[in-house]
Design an enzyme around this catalytic site. Sequence first.
Site, mmCIF file in Angstrom:
data_model
loop_
_atom_site.group_PDB
_atom_site.id
_atom_site.type_symbol
_atom_site.label_atom_id
_atom_site.label_comp_id
_atom_site.label_asym_id
_atom_site.label_seq_id
_atom_site.Cartn_x
_atom_site.Cartn_y
_atom_site.Cartn_z
ATOM 1 N N GLU A 41 -68.049 -15.891 59.604
ATOM 2 C CA GLU A 41 -68.063 -15.651 58.162
ATOM 3 C C GLU A 41 -69.356 -16.157 57.529
ATOM 4 O O GLU A 41 -69.886 -15.545 56.610
ATOM 5 C CB GLU A 41 -66.843 -16.286 57.486
ATOM 6 C CG GLU A 41 -65.542 -15.553 57.762
ATOM 7 C CD GLU A 41 -65.546 -14.099 57.274
ATOM 8 O OE1 GLU A 41 -66.279 -13.787 56.320
ATOM 9 O OE2 GLU A 41 -64.821 -13.281 57.855
ATOM 10 N N TYR A 122 -65.211 -16.727 48.521
ATOM 11 C CA TYR A 122 -64.891 -15.657 49.475
ATOM 12 C C TYR A 122 -64.770 -16.201 50.901
ATOM 13 O O TYR A 122 -63.801 -15.917 51.613
ATOM 14 C CB TYR A 122 -65.955 -14.547 49.432
ATOM 15 C CG TYR A 122 -65.704 -13.543 50.533
ATOM 16 C CD1 TYR A 122 -64.738 -12.560 50.382
ATOM 17 C CD2 TYR A 122 -66.404 -13.615 51.752
ATOM 18 C CE1 TYR A 122 -64.454 -11.663 51.401
ATOM 19 C CE2 TYR A 122 -66.126 -12.724 52.773
ATOM 20 C CZ TYR A 122 -65.158 -11.753 52.591
ATOM 21 O OH TYR A 122 -64.877 -10.878 53.609
ATOM 22 N N ASP A 140 -64.456 -9.337 48.482
ATOM 23 C CA ASP A 140 -65.907 -9.161 48.362
ATOM 24 C C ASP A 140 -66.179 -7.753 47.851
ATOM 25 O O ASP A 140 -65.255 -7.025 47.458
ATOM 26 C CB ASP A 140 -66.601 -9.430 49.710
ATOM 27 C CG ASP A 140 -66.266 -8.368 50.751
ATOM 28 O OD1 ASP A 140 -65.404 -7.499 50.468
ATOM 29 O OD2 ASP A 140 -66.868 -8.388 51.849
#
Length: 352
Positions: A41, A122, A140
């Site tokens: 991520e 996020y 997102d």
Amino acid sequence: MSLFAKIHGLLLDWYSCQGRTLPWRAKMGQTPNPYHVYLSEVMLQQTTVTTVIPYFNRFIERWPTLFDLAKAPLHDILVAWQGLGYYRRAHHLYQAAQQLAALPEWPGTVSALRQLAGVGEYTAAAVAAIAFQQPVVPVDGNIVRVMARLFGLASPPPLLKHQVQQQAQQFAMLPQPGHFAQALMDLGARVCRPHAPLCNHCPLQSLCQAYTQGTQTLWPTRAPKIPKPHRYGAAFIIMNPRGEILLRRRPNTGLLAGLMEVPGTEWSETPPSLPDFAQSWTVLSPSVRHTFSHFHLHLTLYQGGLSPFPSNQGEFWVKPLDLCDYPMPAVMKKVLAASEPLWYSLNNGENI
Ligand code: SF4
């Protein structure tokens, strides 16, 4: 069955057959590795999956566990990060690895994950959902697009994102939040694409407002792009008789923190005046242009000598063949590539 439960079921059925196989991703029924999820991520912030895969694999091969990464020097992480851009992420990765290694266990909630360096809303939501099955849906730009089309949300950003977040939370309490989040990501990347969405391959076609109205490409509406400003600077290519090039390390904070560069002027909004010591230096052609996320940079290259250059910022000499051992941002790679004919001639035609 509610609309949300129908969408959830259709999407998970599709994901079980059509979901992407990714090196950090646990298959359905497997337990995700939080380190893999977190690392991916961080790398995926601002970067495509295709670009990230080889970097992820190299990182995991070199630092198989979080504790291995936490012991790595920042210099090594920056070198391994070269080419991924947005180097602030590499600094945050280094800091977060230290934070995580000092904890008794992985933090599993959004609020606890947000305490880690560089982890925003996020990323925290994505890690919490995927690695820890927390009831949250990360939102997102891709997921905003999918949801806006699906539910026919036409508000301008940032109101649209707020609306999507509200809709997305309707899914959060349904089973398998991690797979659902990844299914949404995959649908946005492969089917509900920004341009020319593949509606005939979409599991949600029968429920989609935009498809029904034929307005897929109108959603979501975009904020007008603000033109980026231009900045200007000079970069100095200084070589010694041994054919080595002079480098220095950028400050540990700010843009391209801790990375290497050739000496040069500040980057300013107007072309800088050349310092006295460089007045007689030769301009190398072509100049270098590089676009950062928030400005365009134009660098004029000058070939100079050590004397009378005031070497006072920890500069050091590097053999051209050893440049790959130093973390070099893309703009400096362009500078070095543009000055390569000079190295070639100063190294007596030896191919370096
Ligand atoms: Fe996107 Fe088309 Fe699927 Fe609607 S039907 S969610 S617009 S791909």
